[in-house]
Design an enzyme around this catalytic site. Structure first.
Site, mmCIF file in Angstrom:
data_model
loop_
_atom_site.group_PDB
_atom_site.id
_atom_site.type_symbol
_atom_site.label_atom_id
_atom_site.label_comp_id
_atom_site.label_asym_id
_atom_site.label_seq_id
_atom_site.Cartn_x
_atom_site.Cartn_y
_atom_site.Cartn_z
ATOM 1 N N GLU A 125 -8.364 6.518 10.086
ATOM 2 C CA GLU A 125 -8.703 7.275 11.289
ATOM 3 C C GLU A 125 -7.838 8.532 11.415
ATOM 4 O OE1 GLU A 125 -9.794 2.947 12.176
ATOM 5 O OE2 GLU A 125 -8.182 4.001 11.126
ATOM 6 N N LYS A 161 -12.483 4.028 1.863
ATOM 7 C CA LYS A 161 -11.351 3.416 1.170
ATOM 8 C C LYS A 161 -11.912 2.242 0.362
ATOM 9 C CE LYS A 161 -6.675 1.795 2.085
ATOM 10 N NZ LYS A 161 -5.749 1.320 3.118
ATOM 11 N N GLU A 209 0.824 -1.209 0.000
ATOM 12 C CA GLU A 209 0.000 0.000 0.000
ATOM 13 C C GLU A 209 0.860 1.262 0.000
ATOM 14 O OE1 GLU A 209 -4.064 -0.654 2.306
ATOM 15 O OE2 GLU A 209 -2.330 -1.165 3.575
#
Length: 119
Positions: free
Chosen positions: A73, A98, A21
């Site tokens: 978050e 997401k 990622e």
């Protein structure tokens, strides 16, 4: 109290906890609900008498595109801080989506509220 809203602000950024990622940009979608008083803007028909959602979106796109956080978050908290701190909103609800982050889902994310709806 009036609510100004933005739906599905689309931004590409590096976000995630896994090594893969961190190598690619992923799309996040942002929803905002912002408490304010639309009365003055309605009476005067002047954008300077309201919270300008175009300016907020431009600021958030610049911030999110440059950020490299791990958690949705964290990103949601940063967005709430910007909207409240820089644009004077007393209350904001931020949803960070997401899409396709978890196999078998259309969407995952977080929704936070910060501040008070009361003036």
């Amino acid at each position: 109290m009036d609510i100004l809203f933005v739906r599905e602000l689309k931004v590409d950024t590096r976000i995630g906890i896994y090594d893969w990622e961190r190598q690619v940009k992923q799309t996040v979608l942002i929803d905002l609900d912002i408490a304010g008083d639309a009365g003055a803007a309605a009476r005067t028909d002047k954008v300077e008498n309201t919270i300008n959602y175009q300016t907020i979106c431009q600021r958030l796109v610049a911030h999110i595109a440059a950020s490299e956080v791990e958690l949705v978050e964290t990103l949601a908290e940063q967005i709430a801080d910007i909207v409240r701190g820089e644009f004077g909103a007393t209350w904001v609800q931020v949803t960070v989506h997401k899409p396709a982050a978890v196999r078998g889902t259309r969407d995952v994310g977080v929704r936070i509220e910060r501040g008070s709806r009361l003036p």
